[in-house]
Design a protein around this motif. Structure first.
Motif, PDB file in Angstrom:
ATOM      1  N   ALA A   1      -3.865  -1.173  10.915  1.00 32.06           N
ATOM      2  CA  ALA A   1      -3.303  -1.362   9.579  1.00 32.06           C
ATOM      3  C   ALA A   1      -4.291  -2.101   8.681  1.00 32.06           C
ATOM      4  O   ALA A   1      -4.468  -1.750   7.509  1.00 32.06           O
ATOM      5  CB  ALA A   1      -1.987  -2.122   9.676  1.00 32.06           C
ATOM      6  N   TRP A   2      -4.948  -3.124   9.219  1.00 31.89           N
ATOM      7  CA  TRP A   2      -5.952  -3.853   8.445  1.00 31.89           C
ATOM      8  C   TRP A   2      -7.118  -2.944   8.065  1.00 31.89           C
ATOM      9  O   TRP A   2      -7.658  -3.043   6.959  1.00 31.89           O
ATOM     10  CB  TRP A   2      -6.468  -5.050   9.238  1.00 31.89           C
ATOM     11  CG  TRP A   2      -5.642  -6.289   9.115  1.00 31.89           C
ATOM     12  CD1 TRP A   2      -4.985  -6.957  10.106  1.00 31.89           C
ATOM     13  CD2 TRP A   2      -5.384  -7.027   7.909  1.00 31.89           C
ATOM     14  NE1 TRP A   2      -4.328  -8.053   9.602  1.00 31.89           N
ATOM     15  CE2 TRP A   2      -4.561  -8.128   8.256  1.00 31.89           C
ATOM     16  CE3 TRP A   2      -5.763  -6.863   6.579  1.00 31.89           C
ATOM     17  CZ2 TRP A   2      -4.117  -9.057   7.314  1.00 31.89           C
ATOM     18  CZ3 TRP A   2      -5.323  -7.788   5.633  1.00 31.89           C
ATOM     19  CH2 TRP A   2      -4.519  -8.867   6.012  1.00 31.89           C
ATOM     20  N   GLN A   3      -7.493  -2.058   8.985  1.00 28.05           N
ATOM     21  CA  GLN A   3      -8.583  -1.130   8.680  1.00 28.05           C
ATOM     22  C   GLN A   3      -8.199  -0.204   7.533  1.00 28.05           C
ATOM     23  O   GLN A   3      -9.000   0.052   6.626  1.00 28.05           O
ATOM     24  CB  GLN A   3      -8.938  -0.312   9.915  1.00 28.05           C
ATOM     25  CG  GLN A   3     -10.094   0.656   9.693  1.00 28.05           C
ATOM     26  CD  GLN A   3     -10.428   1.452  10.946  1.00 28.05           C
ATOM     27  OE1 GLN A   3      -9.727   1.374  11.944  1.00 28.05           O
ATOM     28  NE2 GLN A   3     -11.490   2.227  10.892  1.00 28.05           N
ATOM     29  N   SER A   4      -6.971   0.309   7.563  1.00 31.04           N
ATOM     30  CA  SER A   4      -6.501   1.179   6.492  1.00 31.04           C
ATOM     31  C   SER A   4      -6.463   0.427   5.161  1.00 31.04           C
ATOM     32  O   SER A   4      -6.866   0.959   4.111  1.00 31.04           O
ATOM     33  CB  SER A   4      -5.110   1.720   6.826  1.00 31.04           C
ATOM     34  OG  SER A   4      -4.611   2.525   5.789  1.00 31.04           O
ATOM     35  N   ILE A   5      -5.996  -0.827   5.198  1.00 36.68           N
ATOM     36  CA  ILE A   5      -5.947  -1.643   3.981  1.00 36.68           C
ATOM     37  C   ILE A   5      -7.354  -1.907   3.469  1.00 36.68           C
ATOM     38  O   ILE A   5      -7.621  -1.844   2.260  1.00 36.68           O
ATOM     39  CB  ILE A   5      -5.204  -2.965   4.275  1.00 36.68           C
ATOM     40  CG1 ILE A   5      -3.710  -2.690   4.483  1.00 36.68           C
ATOM     41  CG2 ILE A   5      -5.404  -3.962   3.140  1.00 36.68           C
ATOM     42  CD1 ILE A   5      -2.933  -3.881   4.981  1.00 36.68           C
ATOM     43  N   GLY A   6      -8.283  -2.197   4.382  1.00 33.16           N
ATOM     44  CA  GLY A   6      -9.658  -2.446   3.976  1.00 33.16           C
ATOM     45  C   GLY A   6     -10.310  -1.235   3.331  1.00 33.16           C
ATOM     46  O   GLY A   6     -11.024  -1.359   2.327  1.00 33.16           O
ATOM     47  N   LEU A   7     -10.063  -0.059   3.886  1.00 32.60           N
ATOM     48  CA  LEU A   7     -10.635   1.160   3.314  1.00 32.60           C
ATOM     49  C   LEU A   7     -10.045   1.451   1.934  1.00 32.60           C
ATOM     50  O   LEU A   7     -10.756   1.893   1.024  1.00 32.60           O
ATOM     51  CB  LEU A   7     -10.383   2.341   4.252  1.00 32.60           C
ATOM     52  CG  LEU A   7     -11.159   2.315   5.569  1.00 32.60           C
ATOM     53  CD1 LEU A   7     -10.723   3.460   6.474  1.00 32.60           C
ATOM     54  CD2 LEU A   7     -12.665   2.389   5.308  1.00 32.60           C
ATOM     55  N   MET A   8      -8.749   1.178   1.777  1.00 35.51           N
ATOM     56  CA  MET A   8      -8.145   1.365   0.462  1.00 35.51           C
ATOM     57  C   MET A   8      -8.736   0.376  -0.535  1.00 35.51           C
ATOM     58  O   MET A   8      -8.952   0.702  -1.706  1.00 35.51           O
ATOM     59  CB  MET A   8      -6.627   1.202   0.546  1.00 35.51           C
ATOM     60  CG  MET A   8      -5.904   1.543  -0.745  1.00 35.51           C
ATOM     61  SD  MET A   8      -4.105   1.490  -0.579  1.00 35.51           S
ATOM     62  CE  MET A   8      -3.613   2.047  -2.212  1.00 35.51           C
TER      63      MET A   8
END
Length: 335
Positions: A204-211
């Protein structure tokens, strides 16, 4: 003093820059305050009450549906049968999933589900600020004659304009990264105290970071466009006028696409490209098509605008505008 240092100092000293940043902080602060006061931490007792209320409403609706079924069957063969579906088919039968207990609970900030929307809010606000600051930073220099004086000191047109742009973009990236980190920390605190951080895994953190990175790209592109448009017109108002003109052009293209019967007219709207860039995709439906199915009704033809396509399109447009501003800087008379 080096050219880059002089431009950095000029950018920080500008009153307009400070006013826009103050406005950004006020808007973001209002968003944080609204989120804080509109959400609350849900207790186990509230969850139990919500589940009980959902079950009660389901049972009530089920009893009502059963009574309707009985009335319909009793009316068969009478004049009252016209008020009911033939053979009592199609009468609504409630299902447990129609009464989700979550709908009975007070608003609670779910970090994984709701923070992506907060990233988009931050990106849009910063992109608008970047466009204004970038346009004013170079537009004021042209309008006041400062650019001509600067070129007397450093008679290297592309180097002067390029340094000014890269100083601005570097400053913009730094501010965006810092604000994004603070933004994530603030809403993590809100989730801890006024919501939940469930499902907050490394993925989830990775997805947030990419966004967040895609949001940074949008902010940088907006800043570069504002700078380049104002440089092309040699006035801040040129960038604002071009923005209004592009908005009007978008509406005109959308209307003409509809009148021409083209598929997916919404796909010609730039804001939807920004949405696709941030949220990874945007699905456009062709409402003039209808593949009818007895099980699901009309199934419209769809077109998926992906973040890759949106990103490439926006990058090409930004590079064309910036490249044109650099070309005119080299070719046009400065006076």
């Amino acid at each position: 003093m080096s050219l880059a240092r002089a431009e950095t100092r000029r950018l920080y000293k500008r009153r307009f820059t400070k006013l826009v940043l103050l406005g950004v902080l006020l808007v973001l602060g209002a968003t944080v305050a609204g989120t804080w006061f509109s959400n609350e931490k849900v207790t186990p007792a509230q969850v139990a009450d919500a589940k009980a209320q959902a079950d009660r409403d389901y049972q009530t609706s089920l009893q009502s549906a059963q009574q309707d079924q009985q009335k319909c069957q009793a009316a068969q063969g009478t004049a009252d049968a016209a008020n009911w579906p033939p053979g009592c088919e199609g009468l609504y039968t409630p299902q447990p999933e129609d009464f989700n207990y979550v709908w009975y609970m007070p608003a609670s900030f779910e970090f994984v589900e709701e923070f992506p929307d907060m990233i988009s809010v931050l990106a849009v606000v910063l992109a608008a600020a970047a466009f204004l600051i970038g346009a004013s930073f170079v537009g004021a220099e042209w309008n006041s004659g400062g650019m001509m004086n600067l070129l007397l000191w450093r008679p290297q047109r592309l180097r002067v304009l390029g340094t000014k742009m890269f100083v601005f973009l570097g400053w913009l990236i730094s501010w965006t990264v810092v604000l994004t980190a603070v933004w994530a920390g603030v809403f993590r605190v809100i989730a801890e105290t006024r919501g939940s951080t469930e499902k907050l895994t490394s993925g989830a953190w990775q997805s947030i970071g990419l966004m967040g990175l895609r949001g940074l790209g949008m902010v940088v592109a907006a800043g570069a466009l504002g700078f380049a448009m104002a440089s092309l017109g040699r006035h801040t108002g040129m960038a604002l006028g071009a923005l209004i003109g592009l908005g009007a052009l978008q509406i005109g293209v959308y209307v003409m696409a509809q009148l021409a019967g083209l598929k997916y007219p919404e796909a010609y709207l730039a804001p939807l490209w920004g949405f696709a860039w941030l949220y990874k995709e945007f699905v456009v439906q062709d409402y003039n098509s209808c593949d009818f199915s007895t099980s699901s009704g009309c199934e419209y033809a769809t077109f998926t605008l992906t973040w890759q396509v949106a990103g490439i399109g926006m990058a090409i447009f930004a590079l064309l505008v910036v490249g044109t501003s650099m070309w005119t800087m080299r070719r046009r008379d400065i006076t």
